[in-house]
Design a protein around this motif. Structure first.
Motif, PDB file in Angstrom:
ATOM      1  N   ILE A 145       1.018  -0.749   0.144  1.00  0.00           N
ATOM      2  CA  ILE A 145       0.005   0.017  -0.265  1.00  0.00           C
ATOM      3  C   ILE A 145       0.700   1.240  -0.278  1.00  0.00           C
ATOM      4  O   ILE A 145       1.939   1.111   0.262  1.00  0.00           O
ATOM      5  CB  ILE A 145      -0.764  -0.023   1.743  1.00  0.00           C
ATOM      6  N   SER A 146       0.917   2.329  -0.534  1.00  0.00           N
ATOM      7  CA  SER A 146       1.700   3.068  -1.543  1.00  0.00           C
ATOM      8  C   SER A 146       1.015   4.435  -0.828  1.00  0.00           C
ATOM      9  O   SER A 146       0.198   5.201  -1.373  1.00  0.00           O
ATOM     10  CB  SER A 146       2.273   3.167  -2.671  1.00  0.00           C
ATOM     11  N   LEU A 147       1.702   5.748  -1.200  1.00  0.00           N
ATOM     12  CA  LEU A 147       1.344   7.053  -1.223  1.00  0.00           C
ATOM     13  C   LEU A 147       1.470   7.166  -2.324  1.00  0.00           C
ATOM     14  O   LEU A 147       1.921   6.569  -3.282  1.00  0.00           O
ATOM     15  CB  LEU A 147       2.972   7.704  -0.517  1.00  0.00           C
ATOM     16  N   VAL A 148       0.541   7.961  -3.718  1.00  0.00           N
ATOM     17  CA  VAL A 148       0.561   7.593  -4.476  1.00  0.00           C
ATOM     18  C   VAL A 148       0.587   9.106  -5.093  1.00  0.00           C
ATOM     19  O   VAL A 148      -0.468   9.968  -4.442  1.00  0.00           O
ATOM     20  CB  VAL A 148      -0.372   7.312  -5.635  1.00  0.00           C
ATOM     21  N   ALA A 149       1.169   9.860  -5.966  1.00  0.00           N
ATOM     22  CA  ALA A 149       0.329  11.188  -6.186  1.00  0.00           C
ATOM     23  C   ALA A 149       0.816  11.440  -7.976  1.00  0.00           C
ATOM     24  O   ALA A 149       0.397  10.304  -8.720  1.00  0.00           O
ATOM     25  CB  ALA A 149       1.511  12.324  -6.137  1.00  0.00           C
ATOM     26  N   ARG A 150       0.530  12.994  -8.657  1.00  0.00           N
ATOM     27  CA  ARG A 150       0.068  12.630  -9.865  1.00  0.00           C
ATOM     28  C   ARG A 150       1.951  12.833 -10.709  1.00  0.00           C
ATOM     29  O   ARG A 150       2.831  13.456  -9.633  1.00  0.00           O
ATOM     30  CB  ARG A 150      -0.713  13.803 -10.146  1.00  0.00           C
ATOM     31  N   LYS A 151       2.058  12.868 -11.345  1.00  0.00           N
ATOM     32  CA  LYS A 151       3.962  12.653 -12.244  1.00  0.00           C
ATOM     33  C   LYS A 151       3.671  14.866 -11.840  1.00  0.00           C
ATOM     34  O   LYS A 151       4.978  15.102 -11.867  1.00  0.00           O
ATOM     35  CB  LYS A 151       3.788  12.938 -13.914  1.00  0.00           C
ATOM     36  N   ASP A 152       3.424  15.284 -11.915  1.00  0.00           N
ATOM     37  CA  ASP A 152       3.499  17.009 -11.807  1.00  0.00           C
ATOM     38  C   ASP A 152       3.861  17.093 -10.622  1.00  0.00           C
ATOM     39  O   ASP A 152       4.161  18.271 -10.813  1.00  0.00           O
ATOM     40  CB  ASP A 152       2.230  17.269 -12.421  1.00  0.00           C
ATOM     41  N   ASN A 153       3.389  16.804  -9.283  1.00  0.00           N
ATOM     42  CA  ASN A 153       3.487  16.931  -8.263  1.00  0.00           C
ATOM     43  C   ASN A 153       4.155  16.223  -7.509  1.00  0.00           C
ATOM     44  O   ASN A 153       4.593  16.732  -6.140  1.00  0.00           O
ATOM     45  CB  ASN A 153       2.058  17.308  -7.444  1.00  0.00           C
ATOM     46  N   ALA A 154       4.477  15.247  -7.772  1.00  0.00           N
ATOM     47  CA  ALA A 154       5.374  13.760  -7.284  1.00  0.00           C
ATOM     48  C   ALA A 154       6.921  13.718  -6.658  1.00  0.00           C
ATOM     49  O   ALA A 154       6.594  13.480  -5.459  1.00  0.00           O
ATOM     50  CB  ALA A 154       4.994  12.074  -7.840  1.00  0.00           C
ATOM     51  N   LYS A 155       6.952  15.152  -7.041  1.00  0.00           N
ATOM     52  CA  LYS A 155       8.873  15.080  -6.880  1.00  0.00           C
ATOM     53  C   LYS A 155       8.806  17.092  -5.687  1.00  0.00           C
ATOM     54  O   LYS A 155       9.818  17.148  -5.174  1.00  0.00           O
ATOM     55  CB  LYS A 155      10.136  15.390  -7.754  1.00  0.00           C
TER      56      LYS A 155
END
Length: 270
Positions: free
Chosen positions: A227-237
């Motif tokens: 189970i993971s923390l997920v974000a979008r490509k545009d804000n993940a970093k």
């Protein structure tokens, strides 16, 4: 002359007051708001642990609790939230494939031990021919269930189908088990109706069931399904998301999981 002296004194007093006020109210660091969608414990518990730790860094973490396993990804893709925490990587990838989105895994947090439970039977040998087995109806968790049964030699699947497996890929089912596909969130309600039910520990726990002692079979721990923390490509970093990942894999969370969910949720980090 007296009037001039009084005006000068008043001016000096006002300037002095302004100086004092400036020194007593230093410029505050601008607070950042971060919205994260989630579902149930221990997911929400972990975010609650991270919340005050993020506050210390000037980030206000808002936990948005949603009602099913579709809304968190929709909300993230539509930029209604900044991240979500409820799913494993294959589920996320299936969503991306179906919706043309670019969600990315930021950090694996814990392994949820997947298993099958029964009110009537203690072992697979006891399960009668033609028994009903309830499994999730979404593609990834359906396939995950079938692969678990195949790994245990209960059924046989076509070679190479992996996490694209469906019931049509079952090539051997000696005891003619009937697999009933049910919404993931509704599976716990099937305990009275089905002979065997596949459950994540977060749904088994409220029923008083633990994989270590109550599951008829369990899946081997696999980092792919953490189970993971997920974000979008545009804000993940972004700094805020990366900081949240750091806090969610810190000693406070590890201690919490080990002390409260040792039988069901294993840390996916050192």
């Amino acid at each position: 002359m007296k009037r001039l002296i009084m005006l000068l004194a008043l001016a000096m007093f006002v300037l002095s007051g302004c100086s004092d006020n400036a020194e007593s109210t230093p410029e505050e660091k601008k607070q950042v708001d971060l919205k994260v969608a989630s579902l149930i414990p221990p997911m929400t518990d972990i975010l609650e642990i991270a919340k005050p730790l993020m506050k210390e860094e000037g980030i206000n973490l808002e936990i948005v609790v949603l009602g099913d396993n579709i809304q968190p990804n929709n909300a993230l893709a539509n930029k209604e939230v900044d991240a979500n925490f409820f799913q494993h990587k294959p589920f996320m990838e299936q969503y991306n494939e179906s919706n043309g989105t670019e969600l990315v895994r930021v950090e694996p947090i814990y392994h949820a031990i997947f298993g099958a439970y029964s009110k009537k039977y203690k072992t697979m040998d006891e399960l009668p021919e033609g028994a009903t087995i309830a499994i999730p109806n979404d593609q990834i968790n359906l396939a995950r269930s079938l692969v678990m049964f195949a790994d245990q030699g209960i059924i046989k699947l076509k070679d190479g189908v992996g996490l694209k497996a469906t019931q049509a890929d079952i090539v051997e089912n000696v005891k003619n088990y009937k697999f009933k596909e049910v919404d993931l969130l509704m599976l716990a309600r099937m305990m009275d109706d089905a002979d065997l039910v596949t459950l994540y520990p977060s749904y088994a726990e409220p029923l008083g069931l633990k994989p270590s002692k109550d599951a008829v079979i369990t899946e081997n721990v696999n980092s792919t399904f953490a189970i993971s923390l997920v974000a979008r490509k545009d804000n993940a970093k972004s700094e805020a998301i990366q900081l949240l990942a750091e806090k969610m894999t810190g000693p406070e969370v590890k201690k919490f999981l080990e002390e409260n969910f040792a039988d069901t949720s294993l840390p996916a980090f050192d």
